[in-house]
Design a protein around this motif. Sequence first.
Motif, PDB file in Angstrom:
ATOM      1  N   CYS A 134       0.818  -1.209   0.000  1.00 31.74           N
ATOM      2  CA  CYS A 134       0.000   0.000   0.000  1.00 31.74           C
ATOM      3  C   CYS A 134       0.858   1.269   0.000  1.00 31.74           C
ATOM      4  N   ASP A 135       0.517   2.222  -0.887  1.00 33.36           N
ATOM      5  CA  ASP A 135       1.248   3.488  -1.021  1.00 33.36           C
ATOM      6  C   ASP A 135       0.638   4.623  -0.215  1.00 33.36           C
ATOM      7  N   CYS A 136      -0.551   4.426   0.333  1.00 35.35           N
ATOM      8  CA  CYS A 136      -1.294   5.532   0.930  1.00 35.35           C
ATOM      9  C   CYS A 136      -0.451   6.338   1.914  1.00 35.35           C
ATOM     10  N   GLY A 137      -0.348   7.654   1.657  1.00 39.36           N
ATOM     11  CA  GLY A 137       0.352   8.555   2.561  1.00 39.36           C
ATOM     12  C   GLY A 137       1.845   8.652   2.366  1.00 39.36           C
ATOM     13  N   ASN A 138       2.426   7.907   1.412  1.00 38.80           N
ATOM     14  CA  ASN A 138       3.873   8.031   1.214  1.00 38.80           C
ATOM     15  C   ASN A 138       4.190   9.275   0.379  1.00 38.80           C
ATOM     16  N   SER A 139       5.401   9.369  -0.124  1.00 35.39           N
ATOM     17  CA  SER A 139       5.842  10.608  -0.782  1.00 35.39           C
ATOM     18  C   SER A 139       5.049  10.939  -2.039  1.00 35.39           C
ATOM     19  N   LYS A 140       4.303   9.974  -2.577  1.00 32.82           N
ATOM     20  CA  LYS A 140       3.504  10.236  -3.771  1.00 32.82           C
ATOM     21  C   LYS A 140       2.235  11.015  -3.448  1.00 32.82           C
ATOM     22  N   PHE A 141       1.901  11.072  -2.170  1.00 28.02           N
ATOM     23  CA  PHE A 141       0.718  11.813  -1.725  1.00 28.02           C
ATOM     24  C   PHE A 141       1.198  13.081  -1.021  1.00 28.02           C
ATOM     25  N   LYS A 142       1.148  14.188  -1.713  1.00 28.16           N
ATOM     26  CA  LYS A 142       1.758  15.429  -1.225  1.00 28.16           C
ATOM     27  C   LYS A 142       0.976  16.056  -0.068  1.00 28.16           C
ATOM     28  N   ASN A 143      -0.325  15.874  -0.067  1.00 27.63           N
ATOM     29  CA  ASN A 143      -1.142  16.560   0.938  1.00 27.63           C
ATOM     30  C   ASN A 143      -1.976  15.605   1.784  1.00 27.63           C
ATOM     31  N   LEU A 144      -1.498  14.379   1.936  1.00 32.71           N
ATOM     32  CA  LEU A 144      -2.282  13.410   2.689  1.00 32.71           C
ATOM     33  C   LEU A 144      -1.374  12.497   3.495  1.00 32.71           C
ATOM     34  N   GLN A 145      -1.754  12.265   4.739  1.00 34.02           N
ATOM     35  CA  GLN A 145      -1.072  11.298   5.591  1.00 34.02           C
ATOM     36  C   GLN A 145      -2.030  10.158   5.886  1.00 34.02           C
ATOM     37  N   CYS A 146      -1.532   8.937   5.803  1.00 33.59           N
ATOM     38  CA  CYS A 146      -2.380   7.773   6.057  1.00 33.59           C
ATOM     39  C   CYS A 146      -2.864   7.790   7.503  1.00 33.59           C
ATOM     40  N   LYS A 147      -4.169   7.634   7.688  1.00 32.98           N
ATOM     41  CA  LYS A 147      -4.750   7.628   9.030  1.00 32.98           C
ATOM     42  C   LYS A 147      -4.564   6.284   9.741  1.00 32.98           C
ATOM     43  N   LEU A 148      -4.372   5.230   8.976  1.00 38.87           N
ATOM     44  CA  LEU A 148      -4.303   3.894   9.557  1.00 38.87           C
ATOM     45  C   LEU A 148      -2.875   3.435   9.834  1.00 38.87           C
ATOM     46  N   PHE A 149      -1.924   3.864   8.987  1.00 38.00           N
ATOM     47  CA  PHE A 149      -0.528   3.462   9.160  1.00 38.00           C
ATOM     48  C   PHE A 149       0.355   4.585   8.615  1.00 38.00           C
ATOM     49  N   PRO A 150       0.553   5.635   9.392  1.00 35.63           N
ATOM     50  CA  PRO A 150       1.298   6.808   8.893  1.00 35.63           C
ATOM     51  C   PRO A 150       2.794   6.581   8.741  1.00 35.63           C
ATOM     52  N   GLU A 151       3.369   5.598   9.447  1.00 32.31           N
ATOM     53  CA  GLU A 151       4.822   5.396   9.404  1.00 32.31           C
ATOM     54  C   GLU A 151       5.216   4.542   8.207  1.00 32.31           C
ATOM     55  N   LYS A 152       5.100   5.094   7.026  1.00 35.50           N
ATOM     56  CA  LYS A 152       5.448   4.370   5.800  1.00 35.50           C
ATOM     57  C   LYS A 152       6.759   4.881   5.218  1.00 35.50           C
ATOM     58  N   ALA A 153       7.429   4.029   4.442  1.00 34.29           N
ATOM     59  CA  ALA A 153       8.622   4.452   3.711  1.00 34.29           C
ATOM     60  C   ALA A 153       8.222   5.441   2.626  1.00 34.29           C
ATOM     61  N   MET A 154       9.197   6.158   2.099  1.00 38.83           N
ATOM     62  CA  MET A 154       8.913   7.180   1.082  1.00 38.83           C
ATOM     63  C   MET A 154       8.242   6.576  -0.152  1.00 38.83           C
ATOM     64  N   VAL A 155       8.760   5.430  -0.599  1.00 37.29           N
ATOM     65  CA  VAL A 155       8.202   4.758  -1.781  1.00 37.29           C
ATOM     66  C   VAL A 155       8.285   3.248  -1.567  1.00 37.29           C
ATOM     67  N   ASN A 156       7.600   2.528  -2.421  1.00 37.57           N
ATOM     68  CA  ASN A 156       7.666   1.058  -2.437  1.00 37.57           C
ATOM     69  C   ASN A 156       8.278   0.639  -3.769  1.00 37.57           C
ATOM     70  N   PRO A 157       9.601   0.508  -3.837  1.00 37.62           N
ATOM     71  CA  PRO A 157      10.277   0.283  -5.124  1.00 37.62           C
ATOM     72  C   PRO A 157       9.896  -1.022  -5.815  1.00 37.62           C
ATOM     73  N   ALA A 158       9.411  -2.006  -5.076  1.00 33.80           N
ATOM     74  CA  ALA A 158       9.072  -3.290  -5.699  1.00 33.80           C
ATOM     75  C   ALA A 158       7.697  -3.280  -6.353  1.00 33.80           C
ATOM     76  N   ASN A 159       6.872  -2.272  -6.063  1.00 31.62           N
ATOM     77  CA  ASN A 159       5.545  -2.201  -6.680  1.00 31.62           C
ATOM     78  C   ASN A 159       5.646  -2.010  -8.185  1.00 31.62           C
ATOM     79  N   LYS A 160       4.709  -2.599  -8.906  1.00 31.87           N
ATOM     80  CA  LYS A 160       4.641  -2.417 -10.359  1.00 31.87           C
ATOM     81  C   LYS A 160       3.372  -1.645 -10.698  1.00 31.87           C
ATOM     82  N   TYR A 161       3.486  -0.728 -11.648  1.00 32.85           N
ATOM     83  CA  TYR A 161       2.368   0.139 -12.010  1.00 32.85           C
ATOM     84  C   TYR A 161       2.156   0.092 -13.526  1.00 32.85           C
ATOM     85  N   ASN A 162       0.936   0.413 -13.936  1.00 33.47           N
ATOM     86  CA  ASN A 162       0.637   0.572 -15.357  1.00 33.47           C
ATOM     87  C   ASN A 162      -0.439   1.636 -15.512  1.00 33.47           C
ATOM     88  N   ASP A 163      -0.976   1.762 -16.709  1.00 35.91           N
ATOM     89  CA  ASP A 163      -1.963   2.822 -16.977  1.00 35.91           C
ATOM     90  C   ASP A 163      -3.272   2.622 -16.221  1.00 35.91           C
TER      91      ASP A 163
END
Length: 417
Positions: A110-139
């Motif tokens: 889950c990426d919620c609240g990491n560095s990709k979210f500029k104006n949001l902090q995760c309410k459930l797990f705020p202590e996240k790493a900046m990014v998740n490099p192993a995640n894969k994304y597409n369109d």
Amino acid sequence: MEKEAAASGAGLPGDEGEEGERSAEEPVVSLAEVLAESEELEKEARAVLGGSDHERCSYSQGAVKRQALYACSTCTPPGEEPAGICLACSYECHGTHKLFELYTKRNFRCDCGNSKFKNLQCKLFPEKAMVNPANKYNDNFFGLYCVCKRPYPDPDDEIPDEMIQCIVCEDWFHGRHLGAIPPDSGDFHEMVCQACMDRCPFLWAYASEIAVHTVTKVTPAAEDQVVLNVEETEEKRKENGIDNQIKTEEEKAAHNNEPSTSSASECSETVKKEESTCRFQELKAKQYVQKNRATFWPHNWRSKLCTCKECMKMYCDLEVPFLTEECDTVLAYENKGTSDQEADRRDPLMDTLSSMNRVQQVELISEYNDLKTELTDYLRRFANDGTVVKREDIQQFFEEFQSRKRRRTDRMQYYCS
């Protein structure tokens, strides 16, 4: 992606006047149809969401083998970095936002609240790493699908077509954009798109004997390619006993649940013995043809892939080791979600009974059974007649039920010993 369901119903004949005109225009469905549709929707929801936790952020579990995912267009619109959020965060942190439903993805954190979210902090797990490099994304994370890069549903597309997910890249494709006419949905279990077939050419060696037969769409770009001889292919399948083997395994799967995976932990995989000979090399020695189209695969086809040391290394090099895991399938995830939901369902009657003494328990069970039997019989009349249950019908039932209950109570005699 969002699923659309169309409901049709026959209008009841209306009396003259405004009420009659409204009744003629508005669709009316019977109680049986409502109950059937409700049960089917609940079953789909349990399958898709049941394997994911709706209360706790999945980040602490690491890269979850498979889970329901969403993308937030409000927080990460087109032009920003793609990001995915878990089911719980879609409720708690993005409840009022515009979300894209991604169905399920494998090995995602889950990426919620990491560095990709500029104006949001995760309410459930705020202590996240900046990014998740192993995640894969597409369109898909921007609401675009298929080689045509269009949204779904597409307001500009008037052609009725189903979307099918590739089990390698996990993108969704229109049936008409796969280079072949898809078989009926009940005839195949999984699909590998054309691009992934090009990236994993070893699959063509298996496709000639295992894949479900399709009719290739001949386009100007594909006219010069060699087309498989259908009769020859079918003869090869029968000679090698592939059809009978697949049929036998499908019959077994009908009686035994397919191995399933928990979204929160490693699945229990069957330990496979290392093969003494390489099945892939044996298939390569036979003549087969690579074509510019997607392929469709039957149930349990993954178990036919060679698992020798060389082939396992090849799968890892191509980043597709999951193809040998039956628990990676979406069906396994859905089965897990359904079974978990059924197991977690608490019966309110049993909860109430546990807090009562024996006499109270017997009385409550008796009353409950009476109510259940009489209400079922009462509603069945409406279902059999195809008529609508009105508010006054329900009120009448409970008034009569209470009246019968009082008469039974008045006739009771109590004895003291």
